[in-house]
Design a protein around this motif. Structure first.
Motif, short mmCIF file in Angstrom:
data_model
loop_
_atom_site.label_atom_id
_atom_site.label_comp_id
_atom_site.label_asym_id
_atom_site.label_seq_id
_atom_site.Cartn_x
_atom_site.Cartn_y
_atom_site.Cartn_z
N THR A 246 49.89 25.24 45.27
CA THR A 246 49.36 26.23 46.24
C THR A 246 49.32 25.66 47.64
O THR A 246 49.66 26.32 48.62
CB THR A 246 47.96 26.65 45.80
N MET B 237 43.72 28.19 42.83
CA MET B 237 43.22 28.27 44.21
C MET B 237 43.36 29.70 44.72
O MET B 237 44.42 30.31 44.59
CB MET B 237 44.03 27.30 45.08
N SER C 228 45.04 19.58 50.91
CA SER C 228 44.71 19.45 49.49
C SER C 228 43.28 19.93 49.26
O SER C 228 42.35 19.33 49.81
CB SER C 228 44.83 17.99 49.05
N ARG C 229 43.11 20.96 48.45
CA ARG C 229 41.76 21.45 48.15
C ARG C 229 40.91 20.31 47.63
O ARG C 229 39.82 20.07 48.13
CB ARG C 229 41.79 22.59 47.14
N SER C 230 41.40 19.62 46.63
CA SER C 230 40.62 18.55 45.98
C SER C 230 40.59 17.29 46.81
O SER C 230 39.67 16.48 46.75
CB SER C 230 41.24 18.23 44.61
N GLN D 42 42.55 21.20 37.18
CA GLN D 42 42.22 21.55 38.57
C GLN D 42 42.88 20.57 39.55
O GLN D 42 43.18 20.91 40.68
CB GLN D 42 40.71 21.55 38.80
N CYS E 179 50.84 20.17 47.70
CA CYS E 179 51.41 20.39 46.36
C CYS E 179 50.97 21.76 45.85
O CYS E 179 49.86 22.20 46.12
CB CYS E 179 50.93 19.32 45.39
C1 F1P Z 1 47.11 21.41 44.21
C2 F1P Z 1 47.33 22.02 42.80
C3 F1P Z 1 46.98 23.50 42.79
C4 F1P Z 1 47.14 24.07 41.40
C5 F1P Z 1 46.31 23.29 40.41
C6 F1P Z 1 46.68 21.81 40.47
O1 F1P Z 1 45.78 21.09 44.34
O2 F1P Z 1 48.69 21.89 42.50
O3 F1P Z 1 47.81 24.17 43.69
O4 F1P Z 1 46.72 25.41 41.40
O5 F1P Z 1 44.96 23.46 40.74
O6 F1P Z 1 46.56 21.32 41.84
P1 F1P Z 1 45.20 20.43 45.70
O7 F1P Z 1 46.04 19.24 46.06
O8 F1P Z 1 45.26 21.49 46.75
O9 F1P Z 1 43.80 20.04 45.31
#
Ligand code: F1P
Length: 350
Positions: A49, A152, A98-100, A346, A47
């Motif tokens: 970035t 990100m 997904s970063r988070s 975030q 999603c």
């Molecule tokens: C995806 C995302 C980021 C955006 C914001 C909300 O996050 O859409 O791209 O900048 O931080 O979340 P993730 O799934 O990569 O954690």
């Protein structure tokens, strides 16, 4: 203002070193055994970035492994899955990014795949013990790339670098893998030589529109650069496959627009011709290329020469610090705080 974001942008080259050492150490574990699977298709899913990252990741993976690889927003996996999995006889390899690791759509997509299909789910994240990594069949963790900021930056380039390694391992392309190991040093050199240019560009221009243009694996980078401007500076921004710009969008070009070209080796001549056409429309032009020549210098107002000597598919992440810093300084120029984007959180949890 923006201290977290600036630190995260500036620390990318060091973080890439972590990605490289971890990838090389885990090489045997990271290779997915395609052997014997005749018809395989790889999906990169995320999603925001992480979706734009997936666009570039899919292009790299297809090129290196010579198999079909596609990118989708995570929501498509569970809302419109039929066009994604049309052939029930096919083996699909999904990589969820997904970063988070807690984005709702990513976790719903993971659940959907595991409930409806038997494919092993690969999860790529920067957060230890995240839902994505707990639910994935195979997990890849880059904790060093995690960020305090909402937006990100280093997590984007670090997770993309990991996918580049996965593609090199999968295709056993040692020359490509060797290229990737040069990126940290090259990244430091780009910062040293051009780290001040984005602030200069923003201070000299009174930009109210930004456009990013890239073909092939660069389109995902262009899309991510577009998002950085929107998230950090609330300024109109668009991204296109470069030559698509002629088919209507160029009508909006004017002196208050900065058009950034991601110049490739493969499509260089066509990209330069477009740059010359856009220059005639009055927009300011930033060309990010590996090496410039008189045609590029003559058509662009600003030029970044990466001087990497790397192939198109290997040098991708070197372009990003420049466009991340454009978003950062555009934000400051509007008295906004890049660390606290308006209306954003975030993690998107629905
Ligand atoms: C995806 C995302 C980021 C955006 C914001 C909300 O996050 O859409 O791209 O900048 O931080 O979340 P993730 O799934 O990569 O954690």
């Amino acid at each position: 203002m923006g201290k977290y974001t600036m630190n995260e942008i500036n620390s990318q080259a060091e973080i890439w070193e972590h990605v490289i050492s971890a990838s090389l150490k885990n090489r045997e574990k990271y290779v997915t055994n395609f052997d014997g699977v005749i018809d395989v298709e790889t999906l990169f899913v995320g999603c925001g970035t992480s979706y734009y990252l997936s666009l570039s990741a899919a292009s790299v993976f297809s090129k290196l492994t010579r198999t079909v690889s596609r990118a989708y927003p995570a929501s498509e996996i569970y809302l419109f899955s039929d066009p994604i999995f049309p052939d029930h006889a096919k083996q699909y390899i999904p990589y969820l990014i997904s970063r988070s690791g807690t984005t709702t759509e990513v976790n719903l997509a993971t659940k959907y795949i595991q409930e409806h299909y038997k494919f092993p789910v690969h999860g790529i994240s920067c957060r230890t013990n995240s839902d994505l990594l707990k639910n994935s069949d195979i997990g890849y963790l880059i904790p060093e790339a995690d960020e305090k900021s909402v937006v990100m930056t280093r997590s984007f380039t670090s997770m993309l670098l990991l996918v580049q390694f996965l593609a090199g391992f999968q295709s056993r392309d040692q020359q490509f893998l060797d290229e990737l190991e040069n990126l940290p040093q090259l990244g430091k050199e780009v910062f040293n030589q051009y780290g001040d240019l984005p602030e200069e560009i923003i201070s000299e221009g009174n930009f109210n529109k930004f456009v990013y243009l890239g073909q092939g694996p660069f389109y995902g980078l262009a899309s991510e650069s577009m998002l950085k401007i929107k998230e950090m500076s609330l300024t109109c921004s668009e991204a296109y496959h470069s030559l698509e710009y002629r088919h209507g969008p160029k009508s909006m070009a004017d002196e208050n627009m900065l058009v950034t070209f991601f110049i490739s080796n493969q499509a260089r001549d066509a990209e330069i011709k477009l740059m010359q056409d856009v220059n005639d429309l009055g927009a300011k032009i930033l060309a990010i290329c590996d090496s410039a020549d008189a045609a590029i210098s003559g058509a662009a107002d600003y030029v970044v020469e990466l001087n990497s000597g790397l192939s198109d598919y290997a040098r991708l992440i070197l372009y990003m610090p420049i466009t991340q810093l454009l978003g950062y300084y555009q934000s400051l120029s509007k008295n906004l705080n890049p660390d606290e984007p308006v209306n954003l959180s975030q993690v998107v949890e629905i």
